[in-house]
Design an enzyme around this catalytic site. Structure first.
Site, PDB file in Angstrom:
ATOM      1  N   GLU A 175      75.100  90.651  18.153  1.00 51.19           N
ATOM      2  CA  GLU A 175      74.892  92.010  17.623  1.00 51.19           C
ATOM      3  C   GLU A 175      75.806  92.998  18.342  1.00 51.19           C
ATOM      4  OE1 GLU A 175      70.754  92.790  18.447  1.00 51.19           O
ATOM      5  OE2 GLU A 175      70.084  91.254  17.017  1.00 51.19           O
ATOM      6  N   ASP A 183      69.008  80.493  33.344  1.00 45.97           N
ATOM      7  CA  ASP A 183      68.402  79.602  34.333  1.00 45.97           C
ATOM      8  C   ASP A 183      67.711  78.407  33.655  1.00 45.97           C
ATOM      9  OD1 ASP A 183      67.718  79.485  37.254  1.00 45.97           O
ATOM     10  OD2 ASP A 183      65.663  79.512  36.508  1.00 45.97           O
TER      11      ASP A 183
HETATM   12  C1  GLC Z   1      67.584  77.387  38.991  1.00 46.06           C
HETATM   13  C2  GLC Z   1      68.003  78.353  40.065  1.00 46.06           C
HETATM   14  C3  GLC Z   1      67.245  78.044  41.310  1.00 46.06           C
HETATM   15  C4  GLC Z   1      65.776  78.223  41.009  1.00 46.06           C
HETATM   16  C5  GLC Z   1      65.344  77.392  39.821  1.00 46.06           C
HETATM   17  C6  GLC Z   1      64.014  77.838  39.296  1.00 46.06           C
HETATM   18  O1  GLC Z   1      67.941  76.083  39.263  1.00 46.06           O
HETATM   19  O2  GLC Z   1      69.392  78.284  40.258  1.00 46.06           O
HETATM   20  O3  GLC Z   1      67.617  78.851  42.387  1.00 46.06           O
HETATM   21  O4  GLC Z   1      65.018  77.851  42.130  1.00 46.06           O
HETATM   22  O5  GLC Z   1      66.221  77.514  38.742  1.00 46.06           O
HETATM   23  O6  GLC Z   1      64.118  79.090  38.685  1.00 46.06           O
END
Ligand code: GLC
Length: 570
Positions: free
Chosen positions: A277, A228
């Protein structure tokens, strides 16, 4: 389906790809766990629900599932506010349920990708609770970005940085210890909601803890990770903080104050060592909303995460020239990085592509927000056209070399639920913009499985209400029905296994500007007519060999219907 050609079943997979390379041309299906399938009957999707639908996923013909966060969370941002990185939200199941899900997936020859959220924890994470209880300057605070405010009494935020969901990226706390106890004190950084404090990646403890998290899930059999906001982990926190009133990346040389800084790549090199790993090495795909420059491919290098999303096709108008240019440049980018390209039209953050394509050409992201705010009425869309173009775009994309990322429900031809009752909205965007932007709930509504049940297969009242028209898209109304979107996806994904034997693509020059035509070296031809009127089928192509068509197969030897993609077998 024409009896002359029947699609290969998943078991028919030639399996020619080496084990470690499974991801290079995988079809990955994104599951938003709370909205996928409900096995416990409480209206909330759960992990046993995913396990119970493994047959469906296998029949769909995908290679992997990517699960959005299923960790304990107060859901301030749909689970992207993680309380505990190494556990399962008790409402969604247990670690044992997780293990059972992975075992079922692997038994069905489906890989599992988990979502890891390193930029921020939730404000309920034990680290953040400890930080609030500790004093300024303490090691507990040093896992996040706490700073004194500006102004005479620290009453102004440390910088002008905005949050992604609206409002400032800083929140002031009330100190709980020391001589200032009970008084307004320091500010902490959150590039997203205030319940999502940004972690301090200069802190070795933070780095070490994420290695532990990666190993925790990899040891449990996870095959890879979706990372993310991978481009945001490191910030320039040197004082005074630089002004940055918009979240645009203003410089593309690795020195922007907040995004795509050079230092993130050291972090991911460390992750790569951890992922290597394992045998086979675990994969990772970066969610990095960086524009197309020489820097984007750095995330996808084999010495880095190994693959990165690009959102170029997702953001492009439905037009032959745009699609061709994007594909050409993404493939060359992939070749340089050593990764394979990724393709995506829908995910849990954007208006579903069947709806986007139903809107008048030129409706950009801001105009989509306005459309959502009008309950999906202004401007008026053309849903039939939207779905026709979505199917054509998807079939164009599934024929490309690289990994295809699909979002749950697109195989049912679902549209955005644009008129959700306002009181049901949950996206932090809605609250943080003072109810001026509705946000992303409309693509997160629980899936319709069974049209005859009150909640369409969910046991209780779903956490977001399903609009009335959802029933007409339910799985049971499409299963085995020729021409349905579900059968179209099944057939395309089955044929895709035959087509994806190499990673090369050759453009065929098309006489017509509205046509995009490419050939794979094994002889497969993919043609999309982006125009609204029929285009001539190029000479030498045999309509009798069409195996999938986004609008249903017709054997017209002379024409490709408007807004349609065809796959022609060798
Ligand atoms: C990313 C995710 C989104 C989230 C953001 C913060 O863009 O896809 O859904 O709100 O990160 O974590």
């Amino acid at each position: 389906m024409d009896s002359q050609f029947s699609p290969p079943r998943p078991a028919d997979d030639p399996g020619a790809r080496p084990r470690a390379d499974w991801w290079r041309q995988a079809a990955v299906y994104q599951i938003y766990p709370r909205s996928f399938a409900d096995a416990t009957g409480d209206g909330l999707g759960d992990l046993p629900g995913v396990t119970s639908r493994m047959g469906y996923l296998s029949e769909l013909g995908i290679d992997a599932i990517w699960l959005s966060p299923f960790y304990p969370s107060a859901l301030a941002d749909g689970g992207y506010d993680v309380d505990d990185y190494r556990n399962v939200d008790p409402r969604l199941g247990t670690l044992e349920d997780f293990d059972a899900m992975v075992a079922a997936a692997h038994a069905a020859n489906i890989k599992v990708i988990a979502d890891v959220v390193p930029n921020h924890s939730s404000n309920r994470h034990e680290w953040f609770t400890a930080a609030l209880a500790a004093a300024p300057g303490s090691p507990e605070r040093a896992r996040y970005h706490f700073l004194d405010g500006l102004g005479e009494n620290g009453e102004l935020p440390p910088s002008d940085w905005p949050s992604h969901f609206g409002g400032p990226a800083w929140t002031r706390i009330t100190e709980s210890t020391g001589e200032n106890a009970g008084a307004p004190g320091q500010w902490y950084l959150h590039l997203f909601a205030s319940e999502q404090p940004d972690l301090n990646w200069d802190n070795p403890e933070v780095r070490e803890d994420f290695h532990t998290t990666l190993r925790f899930w990899a040891d449990r059999g996870v095959d890879g990770f979706r990372v993310d906001v991978a481009h945001a982990l490191v910030k320039d926190m040197s004082l005074p903080l630089r002004s940055k009133p918009s979240l645009e990346i203003t410089v593309d040389d690795g020195t922007d104050a907040l995004f795509d800084r050079d230092e993130v790549h050291e972090i991911f090199a460390g992750w790569r060592s951890v992922l290597n790993e394992y045998d086979p090495p675990r994969i990772a795909v970066a969610e990095a909303w960086v524009p197309f420059t020489h820097r984007r491919l750095l995330y996808a290098r084999p010495t880095g995460l190994g693959q990165a999303f690009n959102f170029d096709l997702l953001q492009a108008p439905f037009a032959a020239g745009e699609f061709r240019n994007i594909v050409a440049r993404c493939l060359s980018e992939a070749e340089t990085s050593g990764a394979s390209s990724t393709w995506v039209f829908s995910n849990h953050d954007v208006v579903r592509h069947a709806s986007r394509y139903s809107l008048p050409d030129g409706t950009d992201a801001a105009a989509q927000d306005a459309w959502l705010l009008s309950g999906g009425r202004e401007p008026a869309g053309d849903p039939e056209r939207g779905l026709r173009r979505a199917r054509a775009a998807t079939l164009f994309m599934l024929g490309l070399p690289g990994s295809a990322y699909l979002y749950q429900g697109e195989e049912l031809g679902l549209f955005e639920a644009a008129d959700l009752p306002l009181e049901s909205l949950q996206d932090p965007t809605w609250f943080r913009t003072g109810r001026k932007a509705k946000g992303r709930d409309g693509c997160r509504v629980p899936l319709p499985w069974n049209s005859t049940e009150e909640h369409l297969g969910f046991g209780g009242s779903p956490w977001l209400p399903q609009p009335g028209w959802f029933a007409t898209h339910a799985v049971d109304t499409q299963d085995g029905v020729a021409g349905s979107t579900l059968e179209f996806y099944r057939s395309a994904l089955a044929w895709r296994r035959k087509l994806q034997t190499t990673e090369a693509l050759q453009w065929v020059s098309a006489p017509d500007a509205t046509l995009a035509h490419y050939r794979r070296p094994n002889g497969w031809e993919v043609l999309t007519n982006f125009g609204t009127t029929p285009a001539d089928l190029p000479a030498g192509l045999d309509a009798a060999r069409i195996v999938v068509a986004s609008g249903g197969i017709t054997r017209d030897p002379a024409h490709i219907p408007g807004e349609t993609t065809l796959w022609i077998a060798p």
